[in-house]
Design a protein around this motif. Structure first.
Motif, mmCIF file in Angstrom:
data_model
loop_
_atom_site.group_PDB
_atom_site.id
_atom_site.type_symbol
_atom_site.label_atom_id
_atom_site.label_comp_id
_atom_site.label_asym_id
_atom_site.label_seq_id
_atom_site.Cartn_x
_atom_site.Cartn_y
_atom_site.Cartn_z
ATOM 1 N N ASN A 1 6.820 -6.710 1.597
ATOM 2 C CA ASN A 1 5.555 -6.154 2.107
ATOM 3 C C ASN A 1 4.553 -7.241 2.480
ATOM 4 O OD1 ASN A 1 6.191 -3.732 -0.286
ATOM 5 N ND2 ASN A 1 6.095 -3.224 1.865
ATOM 6 N N LEU A 2 5.022 -8.231 3.226
ATOM 7 C CA LEU A 2 4.173 -9.354 3.621
ATOM 8 C C LEU A 2 3.254 -8.951 4.771
ATOM 9 C CD1 LEU A 2 3.527 -12.394 3.291
ATOM 10 C CD2 LEU A 2 5.283 -12.837 5.025
ATOM 11 N N ASN A 3 1.947 -9.174 4.563
ATOM 12 C CA ASN A 3 0.942 -8.914 5.591
ATOM 13 C C ASN A 3 0.179 -10.202 5.872
ATOM 14 O OD1 ASN A 3 0.665 -5.744 6.070
ATOM 15 N ND2 ASN A 3 1.111 -6.091 3.908
ATOM 16 N N VAL A 4 0.152 -10.607 7.141
ATOM 17 C CA VAL A 4 -0.551 -11.824 7.560
ATOM 18 C C VAL A 4 -1.571 -11.454 8.628
ATOM 19 C CG1 VAL A 4 -0.307 -14.039 8.742
ATOM 20 C CG2 VAL A 4 1.359 -13.359 7.008
ATOM 21 N N SER A 5 -2.778 -11.981 8.501
ATOM 22 C CA SER A 5 -3.846 -11.664 9.449
ATOM 23 C C SER A 5 -4.525 -12.934 9.947
ATOM 24 C CB SER A 5 -4.899 -10.759 8.797
ATOM 25 O OG SER A 5 -4.358 -9.495 8.475
ATOM 26 N N PHE A 6 -5.233 -12.790 11.067
ATOM 27 C CA PHE A 6 -6.088 -13.846 11.602
ATOM 28 C C PHE A 6 -7.507 -13.301 11.637
ATOM 29 C CE2 PHE A 6 -1.989 -15.245 12.881
ATOM 30 C CZ PHE A 6 -2.069 -16.622 13.007
#
Length: 344
Positions: free
Chosen positions: A8-13
């Protein structure tokens, strides 16, 4: 125990006060010695995923939530010093442009020796011997002479071999190769891919190959993950995925291969473009380009459906499976009724 577990990896900018999601609920595992591929068009999130595994994201990018575990070690929570013990030593990365990795003002040998001595306490002479041995192992002719040369004195294919040699210096458990043959001609591409295969096989290393070339993937990977707009939309053994793609996006990628068109015909293509981070559609992100999209696709995000040895995020597949199960239930009822009546 899995060697690598991404859950459940979530990456944001975070740009100008706006949070843009780059990866959304990405999950997969990697076993020791296994070779997997991550495929998709430019902008799908493949390289971001590779960088996220070793937490090489530059600001304004950051891991928002989720887990990246190397065996029982949580990488996403490590500080820079702890990650330095992992990078290169346990997980090594090959970038698509070797000049991004090699320092143009240092000789090849100086860079290889520095990499060895930053993780081990050995003499320059011993480090030099290891470096030359690794250069020889990746089929670089006259490694002693190359040791003293600068990156600009080598061809693109030779530089990529140097990068692979640098990856082997510390015998990592995992190699992440991000489009390692993009800037090379076809003949050199084949040599580099075969070299990667041999290296992983001979050293029992796991490989994550990031690529848009399904032809290359079919030769290298045992299992393939298809990404679209920051999500994994299909995962399957590579041969299964190529012979029987489930997701319409995967079907489109395969149909776009040059060998799928007759000589003189226009190449097949998926209509439209990958959505930008700030313009991701609602529901299934692929629906504006999907020939099978329904109103449900436009408003809801499909869950993963496990179909035998494959898994796919698509309402079309979900509906087909429900229909098949319904027909099987009907046949079971008919058989049971017939059997009971026959007993009377």
């Amino acid at each position: 125990m899995n060697l690598l577990t991404v859950n459940n990896l979530n990456v944001s900018f975070h740009i100008k006060g706006i949070e843009l999601a780059a990866l959304i609920d990405v999950s997969f595992t990697l076993n020791r010695g296994e070779r997997i591929a991550i495929v998709g068009e430019s902008g799908a999130g493949k390289s971001i995923l590779g960088l996220s595994i070793v937490n090489l994201l530059d600001k304004p990018g950051y891991i928002k939530s989720g887990s990246v575990k190397l065996e029982n070690k949580e990488l996403s929570k490590m500080n820079t010093r702890q990650l330095q013990e992992i990078r290169g030593k346990r997980i090594a990365m090959i970038f698509q442009d070797p000049m991004m990795t090699l320092n143009p003002v240092l000789t090849i040998g100086a860079q290889l020796v520095e990499a060895i001595r930053s993780h081990t306490r050995i003499s320059f002479k011993d480090a030099r011997n290891i470096a030359i041995e690794k250069l020889h192992s990746v089929q670089i002719a006259s490694p002693e002479r190359r040791f003293d040369q600068y990156p600009h004195e080598l061809s693109g294919g030779m530089r990529q071999r140097v990068i692979i040699a640098s990856v082997l210096l510390l015998n990592p458990d995992i190699i992440i190769a991000d489009e390692p043959t993009t800037a090379l001609d076809v003949t050199i591409q084949a040599e580099i891919i075969q070299l990667l295969l041999d290296v992983c096989h001979d050293n029992s290393m796991a490989l994550i190959l990031i690529s848009h070339d399904l032809g290359v993937v079919s030769r290298v990977a045992e299992r393939t993950l298809v990404m679209y707009a920051g999500r994994i939309v299909e995962e399957a053994p590579t041969l299964e995925l190529i012979n029987d793609p489930q997701h319409p996006y995967t079907q489109g990628l395969l149909n776009a291969l040059p060998q799928m068109s007759l000589p003189g015909q226009r190449l097949n293509q998926i209509q439209g473009n990958m959505p930008a981070l700030n313009d991701r559609p609602s529901g299934c992100a692929f629906h504006p380009r999907c020939p099978y999209a329904t109103q449900k696709c436009r408003s809801e995000q499909p869950n993963f459906i496990y179909n035998g040895i494959s898994s796919v995020s698509c309402f079309l597949v979900e509906d087909m499976l429900e229909e098949e199960n319904s027909e099987e239930d009907s046949l079971d009822i008919e058989y049971a009724t017939f059997h009971d009546e026959g007993q009377l």
